[in-house]
Design an enzyme around this catalytic site. Structure first.
Site, mmCIF file in Angstrom:
data_model
loop_
_atom_site.group_PDB
_atom_site.id
_atom_site.type_symbol
_atom_site.label_atom_id
_atom_site.label_comp_id
_atom_site.label_asym_id
_atom_site.label_seq_id
_atom_site.Cartn_x
_atom_site.Cartn_y
_atom_site.Cartn_z
ATOM 1 N NE ARG A 71 -7.679 5.293 17.006
ATOM 2 C CZ ARG A 71 -7.026 4.282 17.694
ATOM 3 N NH1 ARG A 71 -7.594 3.535 17.813
ATOM 4 N NH2 ARG A 71 -7.802 5.096 19.474
ATOM 5 C CD GLU B 87 -9.107 5.014 22.214
ATOM 6 O OE1 GLU B 87 -9.739 3.749 22.444
ATOM 7 O OE2 GLU B 87 -8.107 5.512 22.755
ATOM 8 N NE ARG C 250 -3.816 2.300 16.023
ATOM 9 C CZ ARG C 250 -4.110 3.530 17.827
ATOM 10 N NH1 ARG C 250 -3.573 4.558 17.257
ATOM 11 N NH2 ARG C 250 -3.448 2.474 18.764
ATOM 12 C CB CYS D 208 -6.274 7.423 25.222
ATOM 13 S SG CYS D 208 -5.147 6.920 26.209
ATOM 14 C CB THR E 126 -1.705 6.023 24.973
ATOM 15 O OG1 THR E 126 -2.675 5.550 24.500
ATOM 16 C CG2 THR E 126 -1.705 5.627 26.984
ATOM 17 N NE ARG F 139 -1.617 -2.962 22.013
ATOM 18 C CZ ARG F 139 -3.030 -2.033 21.215
ATOM 19 N NH1 ARG F 139 -3.693 -1.625 21.188
ATOM 20 N NH2 ARG F 139 -2.354 -0.755 22.570
ATOM 21 C CD GLU G 185 -6.039 -0.747 24.571
ATOM 22 O OE1 GLU G 185 -6.725 -0.438 23.992
ATOM 23 O OE2 GLU G 185 -4.966 -0.475 25.619
ATOM 24 N NE ARG H 147 -2.089 -1.079 18.060
ATOM 25 C CZ ARG H 147 -1.506 -2.590 18.271
ATOM 26 N NH1 ARG H 147 -0.935 -2.972 18.532
ATOM 27 N NH2 ARG H 147 -2.507 -3.230 17.503
HETATM 28 P P1 ADP Z 1 -5.383 -0.262 17.639
HETATM 29 O O1 ADP Z 1 -4.591 -0.776 17.178
HETATM 30 O O2 ADP Z 1 -6.455 0.619 17.004
HETATM 31 O O3 ADP Z 1 -5.764 0.370 19.009
HETATM 32 P P2 ADP Z 1 -6.500 -2.795 18.527
HETATM 33 O O4 ADP Z 1 -4.631 -2.971 19.272
HETATM 34 O O5 ADP Z 1 -7.682 -3.380 19.959
HETATM 35 O O6 ADP Z 1 -6.878 -1.556 18.122
HETATM 36 O O7 ADP Z 1 -6.452 -4.482 17.184
HETATM 37 C C1 ADP Z 1 -7.484 -3.247 17.016
HETATM 38 C C2 ADP Z 1 -8.044 -4.708 15.648
HETATM 39 O O8 ADP Z 1 -7.177 -4.781 14.713
HETATM 40 C C3 ADP Z 1 -7.936 -5.930 15.986
HETATM 41 O O9 ADP Z 1 -8.970 -7.026 15.968
HETATM 42 C C4 ADP Z 1 -6.798 -6.602 15.584
HETATM 43 O O10 ADP Z 1 -6.407 -7.946 15.618
HETATM 44 C C5 ADP Z 1 -6.651 -5.636 14.877
HETATM 45 N N1 ADP Z 1 -5.028 -5.705 14.111
HETATM 46 C C6 ADP Z 1 -4.219 -5.029 14.547
HETATM 47 N N2 ADP Z 1 -2.843 -5.255 14.072
HETATM 48 C C7 ADP Z 1 -2.994 -6.191 13.339
HETATM 49 C C8 ADP Z 1 -2.488 -6.633 12.596
HETATM 50 N N3 ADP Z 1 -1.144 -6.598 12.574
HETATM 51 N N4 ADP Z 1 -3.076 -8.037 11.437
HETATM 52 C C9 ADP Z 1 -3.675 -8.047 11.162
HETATM 53 N N5 ADP Z 1 -5.014 -7.152 12.404
HETATM 54 C C10 ADP Z 1 -4.633 -6.268 13.238
HETATM 55 N N1 DAR Z 2 -7.812 1.315 28.849
HETATM 56 C C1 DAR Z 2 -7.445 2.217 28.737
HETATM 57 C C2 DAR Z 2 -6.445 2.514 27.488
HETATM 58 C C3 DAR Z 2 -5.098 3.194 27.652
HETATM 59 C C4 DAR Z 2 -4.174 3.091 26.438
HETATM 60 N N2 DAR Z 2 -4.963 2.238 25.598
HETATM 61 C C5 DAR Z 2 -6.607 3.322 24.517
HETATM 62 N N3 DAR Z 2 -6.549 4.433 24.408
HETATM 63 N N4 DAR Z 2 -6.767 2.513 23.083
HETATM 64 C C6 DAR Z 2 -6.217 2.408 29.817
HETATM 65 O O1 DAR Z 2 -6.139 3.327 30.708
HETATM 66 O O2 DAR Z 2 -5.636 0.958 29.788
#
Ligand code: ADP
Ligand code: DAR
Length: 349
Positions: free
Chosen positions: A219, A215, A116, A261, A263, A299, A304, A270
């Site tokens: 995305r 966010e 993404r 953010c 980051t 993760r 997250e 990601r």
């Molecule tokens: P982001 O990747 O958008 O920063 P998250 O880590 O919260 O945010 O992931 C968002 C959604 O994408 C969550 O439901 C997570 O389970 C799903 N997700 C992330 N990586 C994968 C993957 N490799 N396969 C399936 N689902 C994924």
């Molecule tokens: N909760 C914020 C998120 C940091 C990175 N993740 C994002 N942007 N989704 C923190 O300061 O921990």
């Protein structure tokens, strides 16, 4: 409205970069400053002031925030990304430059792959400072651009407002849709007017999705079962170029693609796999040694701040700024190849 009448206090065990870099000197220097969209220091730090377990604790309200509040954002960007004020970001979305033959063609380890990017629309504030009317405009521009996609990207935009709860829950359960904004986003002002102007676009196969006004304003997501990382990247890069024919995104030569953010600055990418490592995860120090070597983050599998389930972990690139998109995916790929190699060796012991 977030107000800040005095220098905020943080508990001694607070580890956020905000608590480390918001010195009294920086606070006095920035406390009365505002960007042209009226965004204040109080708003920028609200999330970390309210959530002492933040890792970072700050969000930008517009591209200007990174200049207006540079005395705070610059040291945070330097510490998180190792990126200096004098550095310039370079983008490379050419999937041909990625060396990534499928590392798990028998589908023994990689459950799914997802890549993404975050994008925000030029000449508009970011989520924390956007008005309701501007957020509605984002949804209008995004839905129009997405509904014009053709071929394997063709699909439908579904507004969250009015979506039946069982439908949204199923989309979240399938990892396709974002959860209602968490407390960090809430404190940053990113959940205002929820669920108005929020939604999801997906193609018929649900291998291409776009979240609108979570966010970030978009995305853009490519995902599928299994480990064909190159195919996922190729779909994403072609979709991005199609969308860019209709929408101009916030970008700077210094910070790359601009996100709320810090980051996510730079590539805002990601690239992750959900991978089964039942043996390696029993030796977590070894697991982390490999992920750290390849600049990767571990993760849980429900987003997250979630936990692993059934020895399946979300493994993704940690670097986003000062590296190209190809390098982000190569980081993840190279790390996954080593994780699978070690998992195989441990299974034979
Ligand atoms: P982001 O990747 O958008 O920063 P998250 O880590 O919260 O945010 O992931 C968002 C959604 O994408 C969550 O439901 C997570 O389970 C799903 N997700 C992330 N990586 C994968 C993957 N490799 N396969 C399936 N689902 C994924
Ligand atoms: N909760 C914020 C998120 C940091 C990175 N993740 C994002 N942007 N989704 C923190 O300061 O921990």
């Amino acid at each position: 409205m977030v107000s800040l009448n005095s220098y905020p206090s943080f508990p001694s065990d607070c580890k956020s970069l905000l608590s480390k870099h918001l010195t009294k000197k920086v606070y006095e220097q920035l406390k009365d400053k505002k960007t042209s969209s009226g965004f204040t220091l109080a708003q920028a730090i609200a999330s970390g002031v309210e959530n002492h377990d933040s890792g970072i604790g700050v969000y930008a309200g517009d591209i200007e925030s990174y200049d207006t509040f540079a005395a705070l954002f610059d040291p945070i960007i330097k510490e998180y990304h190792g990126f200096l004020k004098s550095d310039s970001h370079v983008s490379n979305l050419n999937a041909n430059d990625l060396n990534a033959p499928n590392p798990d063609s028998e589908n023994k380890y990689i459950v799914s792959t997802r890549i993404r990017v975050g994008r925000n629309i030029a000449n508009l504030p970011l989520g924390p400072a956007i008005t309701k009317e501007q957020r509605d405009e984002v949804e209008k521009q995004a839905a129009s651009a997405l509904n014009s996609l053709e071929g394997n990207l063709k699909g439908t935009y579904y507004p969250l407002d009015g979506m039946k709860e069982d439908v949204s829950e199923k989309l979240i359960e399938d990892h396709f849709l974002f959860k209602a904004g968490d407390r960090f986003l809430e404190a940053a002002g990113l959940n205002r007017n929820w669920p108005k102007a929020r939604g999801i676009y997906h193609n018929d196969e649900k291998t291409f999705l776009v979240w609108v006004n979570e966010e970030d304003q978009l995305r853009i997501i490519s995902m599928q079962q299994g480990g064909d990382i190159k195919e996922v990247f190729q779909r994403l890069t072609s979709a991005i170029s199609k969308i860019e024919e209709k929408i101009k995104f916030l970008y700077s030569d210094h910070l790359g693609f601009i996100t709320s953010c810090p980051t996510n600055l730079g590539t805002a990418m990601r690239a992750s796999v959900h991978i089964k490592v039942p043996y390696l995860s029993q030796d977590y120090a070894h697991f982390e040694e490999i992920t750290n070597k390849h600049h990767l983050q571990i993760r849980g599998i429900n987003g997250e701040h979630s936990q692993s389930v059934g020895s399946v972990y979300d493994i993704s690139n940690r670097r986003r700024l000062g590296v190209t998109e190809v390098q982000c995916v190569q980081d993840m790929y190279d790390g996954v190849v080593e994780l699978i190699k070690v998992e195989k060796e441990l299974a034979l012991r």
